[in-house]
Design a protein around this motif. Structure first.
Motif, PDB file in Angstrom:
ATOM      1  N   VAL A 195     -24.281  15.738  47.959  1.00 60.04           N
ATOM      2  CA  VAL A 195     -24.264  14.947  46.357  1.00 60.04           C
ATOM      3  C   VAL A 195     -24.611  13.447  46.652  1.00 60.04           C
ATOM      4  CG1 VAL A 195     -22.313  16.318  45.532  1.00 60.04           C
ATOM      5  CG2 VAL A 195     -21.817  13.716  46.536  1.00 60.04           C
ATOM      6  N   SER A 196     -25.021  12.537  45.826  1.00 61.15           N
ATOM      7  CA  SER A 196     -25.944  11.139  45.863  1.00 61.15           C
ATOM      8  C   SER A 196     -26.664  11.451  47.228  1.00 61.15           C
ATOM      9  CB  SER A 196     -24.447  10.344  46.575  1.00 61.15           C
ATOM     10  OG  SER A 196     -23.037  10.126  45.962  1.00 61.15           O
ATOM     11  N   PRO A 197     -27.992  12.268  46.846  1.00 63.48           N
ATOM     12  CA  PRO A 197     -28.259  12.462  47.466  1.00 63.48           C
ATOM     13  C   PRO A 197     -29.209  11.646  48.346  1.00 63.48           C
ATOM     14  CG  PRO A 197     -29.364  13.322  46.055  1.00 63.48           C
ATOM     15  CD  PRO A 197     -27.868  12.826  45.163  1.00 63.48           C
ATOM     16  N   ASP A 198     -29.840  11.133  49.684  1.00 55.81           N
ATOM     17  CA  ASP A 198     -31.217  10.171  50.176  1.00 55.81           C
ATOM     18  C   ASP A 198     -32.510  11.055  50.630  1.00 55.81           C
ATOM     19  OD1 ASP A 198     -30.268  12.063  51.775  1.00 55.81           O
ATOM     20  OD2 ASP A 198     -29.433  10.964  53.777  1.00 55.81           O
ATOM     21  N   PRO A 199     -33.165  10.523  50.678  1.00 53.86           N
ATOM     22  CA  PRO A 199     -34.351  11.274  51.088  1.00 53.86           C
ATOM     23  C   PRO A 199     -34.268  11.967  51.714  1.00 53.86           C
ATOM     24  CG  PRO A 199     -34.905   8.704  50.912  1.00 53.86           C
ATOM     25  CD  PRO A 199     -33.079   9.311  50.877  1.00 53.86           C
ATOM     26  N   ASP A 200     -33.783  12.109  52.706  1.00 51.82           N
ATOM     27  CA  ASP A 200     -33.795  13.709  53.651  1.00 51.82           C
ATOM     28  C   ASP A 200     -32.942  14.854  53.142  1.00 51.82           C
ATOM     29  OD1 ASP A 200     -34.096  15.151  56.123  1.00 51.82           O
ATOM     30  OD2 ASP A 200     -32.375  15.003  56.916  1.00 51.82           O
ATOM     31  N   PHE A 236     -32.866  15.264  49.785  1.00 50.83           N
ATOM     32  CA  PHE A 236     -34.162  15.763  49.057  1.00 50.83           C
ATOM     33  C   PHE A 236     -34.813  16.199  49.747  1.00 50.83           C
ATOM     34  CE2 PHE A 236     -33.055  12.971  45.601  1.00 50.83           C
ATOM     35  CZ  PHE A 236     -32.466  13.803  43.993  1.00 50.83           C
ATOM     36  N   GLY A 237     -35.645  15.958  50.367  1.00 53.64           N
ATOM     37  CA  GLY A 237     -36.890  16.542  51.495  1.00 53.64           C
ATOM     38  C   GLY A 237     -36.765  17.285  51.742  1.00 53.64           C
ATOM     39  N   GLU A 269     -25.924   3.863  42.163  1.00 57.00           N
ATOM     40  CA  GLU A 269     -26.450   4.196  43.745  1.00 57.00           C
ATOM     41  C   GLU A 269     -27.292   3.901  43.986  1.00 57.00           C
ATOM     42  OE1 GLU A 269     -25.020   7.311  45.300  1.00 57.00           O
ATOM     43  OE2 GLU A 269     -23.752   7.466  44.475  1.00 57.00           O
ATOM     44  N   GLU A 270     -27.881   2.996  43.233  1.00 56.49           N
ATOM     45  CA  GLU A 270     -29.174   2.044  44.125  1.00 56.49           C
ATOM     46  C   GLU A 270     -29.043   0.934  44.787  1.00 56.49           C
ATOM     47  OE1 GLU A 270     -33.284   3.008  40.697  1.00 56.49           O
ATOM     48  OE2 GLU A 270     -31.424   1.806  40.479  1.00 56.49           O
ATOM     49  N   ALA A 271     -27.907   0.600  44.171  1.00 59.51           N
ATOM     50  CA  ALA A 271     -27.871  -0.758  44.612  1.00 59.51           C
ATOM     51  C   ALA A 271     -26.768  -0.403  46.605  1.00 59.51           C
ATOM     52  CB  ALA A 271     -26.351  -1.569  43.677  1.00 59.51           C
ATOM     53  N   GLY A 293     -29.518  14.908  39.590  1.00 63.99           N
ATOM     54  CA  GLY A 293     -30.672  14.189  39.220  1.00 63.99           C
ATOM     55  C   GLY A 293     -31.924  14.871  38.757  1.00 63.99           C
ATOM     56  N   PRO A 294     -33.750  13.905  39.062  1.00 64.67           N
ATOM     57  CA  PRO A 294     -34.516  14.333  39.014  1.00 64.67           C
ATOM     58  C   PRO A 294     -35.442  15.493  40.257  1.00 64.67           C
ATOM     59  CG  PRO A 294     -35.067  12.371  40.247  1.00 64.67           C
ATOM     60  CD  PRO A 294     -33.935  12.627  39.542  1.00 64.67           C
ATOM     61  N   LEU A 295     -36.205  16.512  39.393  1.00 68.84           N
ATOM     62  CA  LEU A 295     -37.242  17.073  39.893  1.00 68.84           C
ATOM     63  C   LEU A 295     -35.950  17.883  39.915  1.00 68.84           C
ATOM     64  CD1 LEU A 295     -38.720  15.048  42.709  1.00 68.84           C
ATOM     65  CD2 LEU A 295     -39.682  15.997  40.252  1.00 68.84           C
TER      66      LEU A 295
END
Length: 307
Positions: free
Chosen positions: A26-31, A33-34, A227-229, A58-60
């Motif tokens: 949950v609350s994925p970071d780039p790793d 997602f990647g 999440e962005e903040a 989330g997207p994608l």
């Protein structure tokens, strides 16, 4: 890195499965997602006849019904324990594999690949694919390079090891462009630039600790999400003599999320005391009541003094 026979079973499980569903935290970071999307792209290219889905918010992301999951191989990436999987239906799958670099707190099954010395889940995936003499397309390689670069903060944190660069070099051979990865990660929108200025303006120093406590108004007024903040913790990093930096972000229930980072000293044990977790030098804690913030900040100051 891992038992060759075990790695062989993992790739055989992919080869034999008609349907594969890939999950992350949950609350994925780039790793997160990647590692998830990179694996999806490689499997789809390698086995175009298979159903390959990436699930979560989330997207994608793809969609799957319960029956599809129940008849699939599930692969969970970048996730230390089952409650953090984004879509708990992963447990319904007929076979489960996991690829992760957090400290192991739970066993997911026979196909459990956990290396807590690795800098990123994307590093583990790249090395496994390299060891298996696989070829992946540039799209998959780019997803993994982006995750690897993000979790290593451009290959600068203490968990970076020779194998990290081996993984990065192999991903470049597969078509990944580190310049594009860096641009996508570190080029920021105007609103984030403004928010970074607010974080710096609210920063307080106590010894070797630097922290900022941000309210909802600080980020909602700029059109940013929670999440962005809370991901903007590294605005406070890379400052001489600062050993630990922390960003406290107010959620809509008026509790706070703590994003903790360290130059070298471990913050993981302290995070665990407050119900959080993560890596030695990068941790998170959720749902901290405001009245507990002073005690946590004092504890972080003590940790920072040990460096």
């Amino acid at each position: 890195m891992f038992d060759p026979e075990k790695e062989k079973k993992f790739f055989e499980a992919i080869e034999h499965a008609d349907s594969i569903v890939i999950f992350r935290h949950v609350s994925p970071d780039p790793d997160a997602f990647g590692s998830q999307l990179g694996l999806r792209e490689w499997i789809k290219e390698e086995y175009p006849e298979k159903t390959v889905l990436a699930l979560g918010q989330g997207p994608l992301m793809d969609q799957a019904d319960d029956d599809t999951i129940a008849n699939s191989l599930a692969i969970v990436t970048d996730t230390a324990n089952s409650p953090r999987v984004d879509d708990l239906r992963y447990a319904k799958a007929k076979q489960i594999a996991r690829i992760d670099h957090h400290v192991k707190v739970e066993d997911f099954g026979d196909l459990d690949f956990v290396d807590d010395k690795a800098a990123a889940a994307c590093e583990i995936e790249a090395l496994m694919l390299k060891d298996a003499h696989k070829t992946i397309g540039s799209a998959a390689a780019q997803h993994m390079m982006r995750g690897l670069m993000a979790d290593t903060q451009r290959f600068t944190i203490p968990t970076v090891r020779p194998q990290t660069f081996e993984a990065a070099a192999w991903l470049m051979e597969q078509g990944a462009d580190p310049n594009l990865a860096a641009k996508s990660l570190y080029s920021i929108e105007w609103q984030l630039f403004q928010y970074g200025a607010r974080v710096r303006a609210k920063a307080q120093r106590r010894g070797n600790l630097l922290f900022a406590v941000m309210s909802q108004n600080d980020y909602l007024g700029l059109g940013l999400s929670y999440e962005e903040a809370k991901n903007e913790v590294n605005v406070l990093g890379n400052i001489d003599d600062i050993q630990v930096w922390a960003l406290f972000t107010e959620d809509n229930d008026h509790t706070y999320a703590a994003s903790l980072r360290s130059a070298s000293v471990s913050v993981r044990e302290l995070a665990a005391e407050y119900g959080g977790g993560g890596h030695v030098c990068a941790c998170g804690i959720k749902k901290i009541p405001p009245e507990k913030l002073p005690m946590l900040i004092a504890a972080l100051q003590h940790v920072a003094a040990q460096a």
